[in-house]
Design an enzyme around this catalytic site. Structure first.
Site, PDB file in Angstrom:
ATOM      1  N   GLU A 162     -11.191 -29.512   6.381  1.00 61.56           N
ATOM      2  CA  GLU A 162     -11.821 -29.314   7.760  1.00 61.56           C
ATOM      3  C   GLU A 162     -12.352 -30.992   7.992  1.00 61.56           C
ATOM      4  O   GLU A 162     -13.375 -31.192   8.470  1.00 61.56           O
ATOM      5  CB  GLU A 162     -12.741 -28.363   7.806  1.00 61.56           C
ATOM      6  CG  GLU A 162     -12.115 -27.257   7.588  1.00 61.56           C
ATOM      7  CD  GLU A 162     -13.217 -25.963   7.696  1.00 61.56           C
ATOM      8  OE1 GLU A 162     -14.400 -26.125   7.624  1.00 61.56           O
ATOM      9  OE2 GLU A 162     -12.662 -24.870   8.196  1.00 61.56           O
ATOM     10  N   HIS A 208     -13.452 -19.418  16.684  1.00 59.09           N
ATOM     11  CA  HIS A 208     -12.356 -20.178  16.895  1.00 59.09           C
ATOM     12  C   HIS A 208     -11.469 -20.022  18.212  1.00 59.09           C
ATOM     13  O   HIS A 208     -10.388 -20.551  18.289  1.00 59.09           O
ATOM     14  CB  HIS A 208     -11.416 -20.450  15.780  1.00 59.09           C
ATOM     15  CG  HIS A 208     -12.452 -21.410  14.752  1.00 59.09           C
ATOM     16  ND1 HIS A 208     -11.987 -21.319  13.217  1.00 59.09           N
ATOM     17  CD2 HIS A 208     -13.492 -22.050  14.763  1.00 59.09           C
ATOM     18  CE1 HIS A 208     -12.961 -22.076  12.667  1.00 59.09           C
ATOM     19  NE2 HIS A 208     -13.856 -22.596  13.649  1.00 59.09           N
ATOM     20  N   GLU A 214      -7.193 -21.530   6.684  1.00 60.37           N
ATOM     21  CA  GLU A 214      -8.189 -20.743   6.582  1.00 60.37           C
ATOM     22  C   GLU A 214      -8.118 -19.404   7.596  1.00 60.37           C
ATOM     23  O   GLU A 214      -8.391 -19.770   8.756  1.00 60.37           O
ATOM     24  CB  GLU A 214      -9.735 -21.367   6.196  1.00 60.37           C
ATOM     25  CG  GLU A 214      -9.469 -22.250   5.007  1.00 60.37           C
ATOM     26  CD  GLU A 214     -10.991 -22.967   5.074  1.00 60.37           C
ATOM     27  OE1 GLU A 214     -12.061 -22.349   5.919  1.00 60.37           O
ATOM     28  OE2 GLU A 214     -11.078 -23.833   4.428  1.00 60.37           O
ATOM     29  N   ASP A 221     -24.659  -7.981  -2.205  1.00 57.93           N
ATOM     30  CA  ASP A 221     -25.210  -8.866  -3.008  1.00 57.93           C
ATOM     31  C   ASP A 221     -26.503  -9.435  -2.947  1.00 57.93           C
ATOM     32  O   ASP A 221     -27.152 -10.444  -3.480  1.00 57.93           O
ATOM     33  CB  ASP A 221     -24.276 -10.203  -3.613  1.00 57.93           C
ATOM     34  CG  ASP A 221     -24.291 -11.206  -2.399  1.00 57.93           C
ATOM     35  OD1 ASP A 221     -25.019 -10.921  -1.398  1.00 57.93           O
ATOM     36  OD2 ASP A 221     -23.775 -12.241  -2.826  1.00 57.93           O
ATOM     37  N   ASP A 270     -29.246 -28.540   3.301  1.00 55.13           N
ATOM     38  CA  ASP A 270     -28.634 -27.129   3.314  1.00 55.13           C
ATOM     39  C   ASP A 270     -28.657 -26.260   2.010  1.00 55.13           C
ATOM     40  O   ASP A 270     -29.343 -25.209   2.025  1.00 55.13           O
ATOM     41  CB  ASP A 270     -27.208 -27.230   3.881  1.00 55.13           C
ATOM     42  CG  ASP A 270     -26.410 -26.038   4.304  1.00 55.13           C
ATOM     43  OD1 ASP A 270     -27.061 -25.021   4.389  1.00 55.13           O
ATOM     44  OD2 ASP A 270     -25.231 -26.135   4.342  1.00 55.13           O
TER      45      ASP A 270
HETATM   46 CA    CA Z   1     -23.723 -11.298   0.623  1.00 55.10          CA
END
Ligand code: CA
Length: 665
Positions: A199, A272, A297, A308, A393
């Site tokens: 990317e 996109h 992708e 999770d 980040d």
């Molecule tokens: Ca998750």
């Protein structure tokens, strides 16, 4: 069938001899191909419309980079028949023919702690490559040329290359690429494609100008040509919805004569743009520059649920496009339509790769226990150790998997029926149509508006078609009254239709009923000027520095101290009954004696005025008229009156940001 038996026996023998799992053994020969079905998988309940004309060598790929880290974390994967099985084998048996794997130079800190995201160094790629090759699939190597995630938002150079001049960095990239590819070659991995960068939207490996980026692309490409001359070289970009950017990237690559085969794009339907746009821009590049193109992708959610304890990028109610329901068949339809677009509507389209379809939860019962595994084995998107490399980040938001609801496996590692899509697109599997989900309803209601929930909603069928079904909303008149008096707020109303859960998202907003309220549409006749005294200049003007917000405002000036006198107003006759407020802002100078006020009229009668001050440049004053009572059918006029005798070089002023809103207090 004989071939299958042979390869199974060979695998069993190798385990017996070495104690190693079969995938380490480096099988060779055409026995591999038996894992990828050459005919239709029968008996699936999944609805799949056939994609015509799929070439035999079309790339049906799966990025599965995290698997080893997940396995170390205790994850087990199963076959469709319920036995524990190497997930790469399950992928091959489902029709996947390429495995993509990302490669980071050194995703570890000084103490050997992994940054996470699968700790995807070249050794990880070698292991995955061996397994993919043993099941007859090719490997697609995705070099990020970074120590951690590279995407349009960040393209950090590896730690070891930091501060290098472009010549040295180019040499390092070439050497590193060659060394990695040699490792794959030595391991017997069948490399089918290598991408130079991930990317790389105008930045790459810490470089921000194409003059430098071209050397890096070319150096990577050269290394691929030398080690794997039969492999394709791909460059990979994101955001196809920004068409001019793609045109620019392709043009630059041609200008600098970068040697590559495939111009590849990410395509996430949420962000996109449309498939029409994707096919147009890729076809244009394919034709103009003689390149092959592909989707590198894509993914789609099969559920809105998280498994999770770490939030997902896509969930219910997000402000993104949702062209398919978040269901197993919705996921399959999304993939099917991307494949169809690249096969049948895109020039030189050679493949579609799904992103991280195997990344599932590490599966404990709590965030704390999952977190221990993410930290220890790098099975979450980032560990705390990544903060040294990506403080803003990863350093803040490190944790688990944000795409477990976009995998092709459930939280227990069992394959979803949608995984069959890679096989079934070739043949079609038009099973009996069923209602798959209900379309969400979204209502945006003004504070004075009426809240009317629809009596029916669309059921989305397994073929993506829609059928209306009556809906019953779980809401009372008191609930609606509470929403109407609750001011600006968002609500979620649940309901039921055809045995399925329905959802209506309601946004109560303070709607601005004026057209061109900040003059940003230029002079579009939304506003009426009644001029009484002469002004030398009286018009909508584009000058951001003189506007309260945006680039445009309304401007007046009268030379040589001549007087200025005008009304600037809008009239509306379709407001719902209720109470309203109006406001507008002004700044100016050299006014002399002046009278300026905001006003409102209902059916020609004054409904209030608010006097305003003109002082000096940059000092905006806002006039607000409140309590404007409107009944059904009334004609409302709101505006600003300006009258200046003039002084100095003549009265001047700027008017901006008019608002007519419902008033609930
Ligand atoms: Ca998750």
């Amino acid at each position: 069938m004989e071939k299958i038996i042979r390869s199974v026996l060979a695998a069993a023998l190798i385990i017996a001899l070495t104690g190693l799992p079969a995938f380490i053994s480096g099988c060779s020969g055409d026995t591999h191909k038996t894992y990828i079905p050459s005919s239709k998988i029968e008996g699936s309940s999944l609805y799949v419309r056939k994609v015509e004309n799929i070439p035999d060598d079309f790339i049906l790929g799966m990025d599965a980079s995290c698997v080893p880290a997940l396995e170390e974390s205790g994850v087990k994967y199963y076959s469709f028949s319920g036995e524990e099985q190497d997930v790469y084998r399950t992928l091959a048996e489902s029709g996947v023919n390429f495995i993509r794997v990302r490669v980071w130079n050194n995703p570890y800190d000084g103490n050997g702690n992994g940054y996470g995201g699968g700790n995807c160094d070249i050794d990880n790629a070698v292991e995955i490559g061996r397994r993919a090759t043993s099941y007859g699939m090719k490997l697609l190597v995705d070099f990020h040329y970074s120590d951690f995630w590279a995407d349009p938002g960040k393209q950090f150079a590896p730690k070891a290359w930091k501060g290098m001049e472009i010549e040295e960095k180019t040499q390092s990239l070439y050497d590193y690429t060659k060394e990695c590819l040699e490792k794959l070659k030595d391991a017997g991995v069948d490399v089918g494609m290598v991408q130079i960068g991930n990317e790389t939207n105008g930045t790459f490996c810490g470089e921000k100008i194409w003059f430098n980026m071209q050397y890096l692309f070319s150096a990577g490409s050269k290394a691929v040509r030398e080690i794997f001359p039969d492999a394709k070289v791909a460059l990979h970009f994101a955001n196809p919805e920004k068409v001019t950017n793609y045109q620019e990237y392709a043009k630059k690559l041609a200008y600098y004569n970068v040697d590559y085969d495939v111009f590849a794009s990410s395509y996430y339907p949420y962000w996109h743009g449309t498939l029409d746009n994707l096919s147009q821009i890729l076809s244009e590049i394919a034709e103009t520059y003689g390149k092959q193109v592909m989707v590198m992708e894509t993914s789609y959610a099969f559920t809105a649920e998280d498994t999770d304890f770490f939030g997902n990028t896509i969930s219910d109610g997000g402000n993104v496009a949702k062209p398919y329901p978040y269901t197993v068949n919705g996921q399959a339809n999304s993939v099917r339509d991307v494949i169809d677009t690249i096969v049948n509507r895109t020039k030189n389209g050679i493949g579609v790769v799904y992103w991280e379809g195997t990344w599932i939860t590490v599966g404990t019962e709590s965030w704390e226990k999952n977190s221990e595994l993410w930290e220890k084995y790098g099975s979450g998107w980032a560990s705390s150790y990544a903060s040294e490399y990506d403080p803003n980040d990863a350093g803040k938001y490190y944790g688990g998997c944000a795409v477990d609801n976009q995998a092709f496996f459930d939280a227990q590692g069992r394959p979803l029926e949608s995984l069959r899509v890679f096989n079934l697109v070739k043949y079609g599997n038009e099973t009996e149509l069923l209602a798959d989900a209900l379309e969400d309803v979204t209502l945006t209601v003004d504070l004075n508006g009426s809240i009317q929930l629809p009596e029916s909603v669309n059921a989305i069928m397994t073929d993506s078609s829609k059928q209306q079904v009556p809906v019953k909303w779980d809401i009372t008149d008191q609930d609606i009254e509470a929403m109407k008096s609750g001011g600006v707020a968002k609500y979620t109303v649940k309901g039921e239709a055809g045995g399925m859960p329905a959802v209506c998202y309601i946004s109560m907003i303070e709607f601005n009923f004026l057209k061109n309220s900040g003059f940003e549409d230029g002079d579009d006749n939304s506003w009426t000027v009644r001029e009484i005294g002469s002004a030398n200049e009286l018009f909508v003007e584009k000058k951001g520095t003189d506007s309260l917000t945006g680039d445009w405002h309304y401007h007046y000036w009268s030379a040589a101290q001549n007087s200025v006198e005008f009304y600037l107003e809008q009239t509306l006759d379709d407001l719902a009954a209720g109470k309203y407020k109006f406001s507008i802002s002004i700044m100016g100078g050299d006014s002399g004696t002046y009278e300026v006020y905001a006003y409102a009229q209902v059916n020609g009668e004054s409904a209030g005025r608010a006097d305003m001050q003109i002082t000096s440049y940059g000092n905006w004053d806002t006039g607000t008229v409140k309590d404007i009572s409107v009944s059904e059918g009334d004609v409302i006029t709101v505006g600003i009156f300006v009258k200046c005798s003039g002084a100095g070089n003549g009265a001047w002023g700027k008017i901006d940001d008019a608002m007519l809103n419902s008033q609930t207090d």
